[in-house]
Design a protein around this motif. Structure first.
Motif, short mmCIF file in Angstrom:
data_model
loop_
_atom_site.label_atom_id
_atom_site.label_comp_id
_atom_site.label_asym_id
_atom_site.label_seq_id
_atom_site.Cartn_x
_atom_site.Cartn_y
_atom_site.Cartn_z
N MET A 1 0.81 -1.17 0.00
CA MET A 1 0.00 0.00 0.00
C MET A 1 0.87 1.25 0.00
N ALA A 2 0.73 2.01 -1.03
CA ALA A 2 1.49 3.25 -1.15
C ALA A 2 0.73 4.37 -0.46
N GLN A 3 1.48 5.24 0.18
CA GLN A 3 0.84 6.36 0.87
C GLN A 3 0.48 7.44 -0.14
N GLN A 4 -0.64 8.04 0.07
CA GLN A 4 -1.08 9.13 -0.79
C GLN A 4 -0.40 10.43 -0.35
N PRO A 5 0.14 11.20 -1.29
CA PRO A 5 0.76 12.48 -0.88
C PRO A 5 -0.29 13.44 -0.36
N ILE A 6 0.09 14.19 0.65
CA ILE A 6 -0.82 15.15 1.25
C ILE A 6 -0.73 16.44 0.45
#
Length: 85
Positions: A1-6
């Motif tokens: 799971m890749a983190q979504q950029p804020i």
């Protein structure tokens, strides 16, 4: 799971208000400072020379003129500029 950029919140497009530039010294402060530099230069000119090194001008008058110039310079630095209303 890749983190979504804020992503930052949408910035509002407002024009910044241009505040008038305030200088630390006023016109009078600079005038007094230039006069004090001239007085110090005059004192060092009175101190210069090779003939008669023990004259009253070189031993008494010139140091007093130099110190007066430095004192006037300190006054020019510490004097608060006039408030423009």
């Amino acid at each position: 799971m890749a983190q979504q950029p804020i992503r930052p919140a949408a910035a509002t497009k407002t024009q910044p208000t241009a505040a008038p530039v305030q200088f630390i010294f006023g016109k009078e402060n600079y005038r007094i400072l230039i006069i004090s530099i001239a007085i110090v230069a005059l004192g060092f000119f009175l101190m210069s020379g090779t003939t008669d090194i023990y004259s009253n001008t070189k031993i008494v008058l010139a140091p007093i003129v130099v110190l007066a110039g430095f004192g006037l310079g300190f006054y020019a630095i510490f004097k608060k500029p006039a408030a423009n209303s």
